[in-house]
Write a protein that holds these residues in place. Structure first.
Motif, short mmCIF file in Angstrom:
data_model
loop_
_atom_site.label_atom_id
_atom_site.label_comp_id
_atom_site.label_asym_id
_atom_site.label_seq_id
_atom_site.Cartn_x
_atom_site.Cartn_y
_atom_site.Cartn_z
N UNK A 1 2.58 -7.99 4.02
CA UNK A 1 1.91 -8.01 2.72
C UNK A 1 1.42 -6.61 2.36
N UNK A 2 0.82 -5.95 3.35
CA UNK A 2 0.33 -4.58 3.09
C UNK A 2 1.47 -3.63 2.75
N UNK A 3 2.58 -3.75 3.47
CA UNK A 3 3.73 -2.90 3.17
C UNK A 3 4.26 -3.19 1.77
N UNK A 4 4.32 -4.51 1.45
CA UNK A 4 4.81 -4.88 0.12
C UNK A 4 3.86 -4.37 -0.96
N UNK A 5 2.55 -4.45 -0.67
CA UNK A 5 1.57 -3.93 -1.63
C UNK A 5 1.83 -2.46 -1.91
N UNK A 6 2.04 -1.72 -0.82
CA UNK A 6 2.29 -0.28 -1.00
C UNK A 6 3.56 -0.05 -1.82
N UNK A 7 4.62 -0.79 -1.47
CA UNK A 7 5.88 -0.60 -2.20
C UNK A 7 5.72 -1.03 -3.66
N UNK A 8 5.06 -2.18 -3.86
CA UNK A 8 4.89 -2.67 -5.23
C UNK A 8 4.02 -1.71 -6.03
N UNK A 9 3.01 -1.20 -5.33
CA UNK A 9 2.13 -0.24 -6.02
C UNK A 9 2.90 0.99 -6.46
N UNK B 1 -6.15 7.72 -10.94
CA UNK B 1 -6.16 6.99 -9.66
C UNK B 1 -6.88 5.65 -9.81
N UNK B 2 -7.94 5.59 -10.57
CA UNK B 2 -8.67 4.33 -10.78
C UNK B 2 -7.81 3.32 -11.50
N UNK B 3 -7.14 3.76 -12.53
CA UNK B 3 -6.27 2.86 -13.26
C UNK B 3 -5.14 2.35 -12.36
N UNK B 4 -4.65 3.28 -11.58
CA UNK B 4 -3.56 2.93 -10.65
C UNK B 4 -4.03 1.83 -9.69
N UNK C 1 -4.43 -1.53 -11.54
CA UNK C 1 -3.14 -2.15 -11.82
C UNK C 1 -2.55 -2.80 -10.57
N UNK C 2 -2.64 -2.10 -9.45
CA UNK C 2 -2.10 -2.64 -8.19
C UNK C 2 -2.83 -3.92 -7.82
N UNK C 3 -4.16 -3.91 -7.89
CA UNK C 3 -4.93 -5.10 -7.54
C UNK C 3 -4.61 -6.26 -8.47
N UNK D 1 -1.85 -11.39 -9.18
CA UNK D 1 -0.89 -12.23 -9.89
C UNK D 1 0.22 -12.67 -8.96
N UNK D 2 0.69 -11.77 -8.08
CA UNK D 2 1.76 -12.13 -7.13
C UNK D 2 1.23 -13.12 -6.12
N UNK D 3 -0.03 -12.93 -5.64
CA UNK D 3 -0.63 -13.85 -4.67
C UNK D 3 -0.79 -15.25 -5.23
N UNK D 4 -1.11 -15.36 -6.56
CA UNK D 4 -1.28 -16.67 -7.18
C UNK D 4 0.05 -17.37 -7.32
#
Length: 167
Positions: free
Chosen positions: A124-132, A149-152, A155-157, A162-165
């Protein structure tokens, strides 16, 4: 008259013959019957003693036989007790082995679940990084401006939420 003398009884001869008969009976009784009777009595006593010894030997043999049979019964009972104890021990050992195997299996299952959960978090962490990274590229292309960086991070969160739901 001579014929009559042959048939007649002479008293002195008759008395001598009677005395001779009594003497013979006395001598036969004294020297023949008494030793024979004594010998027969001794043989009877010997036979009775042998019969008594045989009866005693038979009783001893029966006693030994009953002791032997009791010994065999005791040995069989002891053997049955040993077999029962061995069966109990085997059952206890079997139960312990089954419990140990079950606990090992549970430990292996828990470790596997722990490893799976850790791998899942890692994935999940790797996917988060890739998705981010992909989201940044897409957002950069769509907006064509640079995102702070804050906006970034926001957006990732949001994307991950949304992906987790959905999953």
């Amino acid at each position: 008259m001579q014929v009559q003398e042959l048939v007649g009884i002479v008293p002195w001869t008759f008395i001598a013959q009677i005395c001779n008969l009594f003497l013979q009976v006395y001598l036969i009784k004294r020297f023949l019957f008494k030793p024979i009777n004594n010998m027969l009595a001794k043989r009877k006593e010997l036979a009775d003693a042998q019969i008594q010894e045989a009866v005693k030997a038979k009783e001893e043999a029966e006693t030994m036989k009953s002791e032997y049979e009791q010994g065999i019964r005791d040995a069989r009972n002891k053997a049955n007790e040993i077999v029962a104890a061995a069966q109990k021990t085997a059952a206890v050992q079997s139960e312990e082995l089954l419990k140990e195997a079950a606990s090992q299996a549970a430990a292996m299952k828990a470790k596997a679940e722990s490893d799976i959960a850790q791998e899942k978090r890692k994935a999940v962490n790797e996917i988060k990084d890739e998705i981010g990274g992909m989201a940044m590229e897409i957002a950069g292309k769509v907006i064509e401006r640079e995102i702070s960086e804050e906006d970034h991070a926001k957006l990732i969160d949001d994307f991950i939420a949304n992906v987790g739901e959905t999953s």
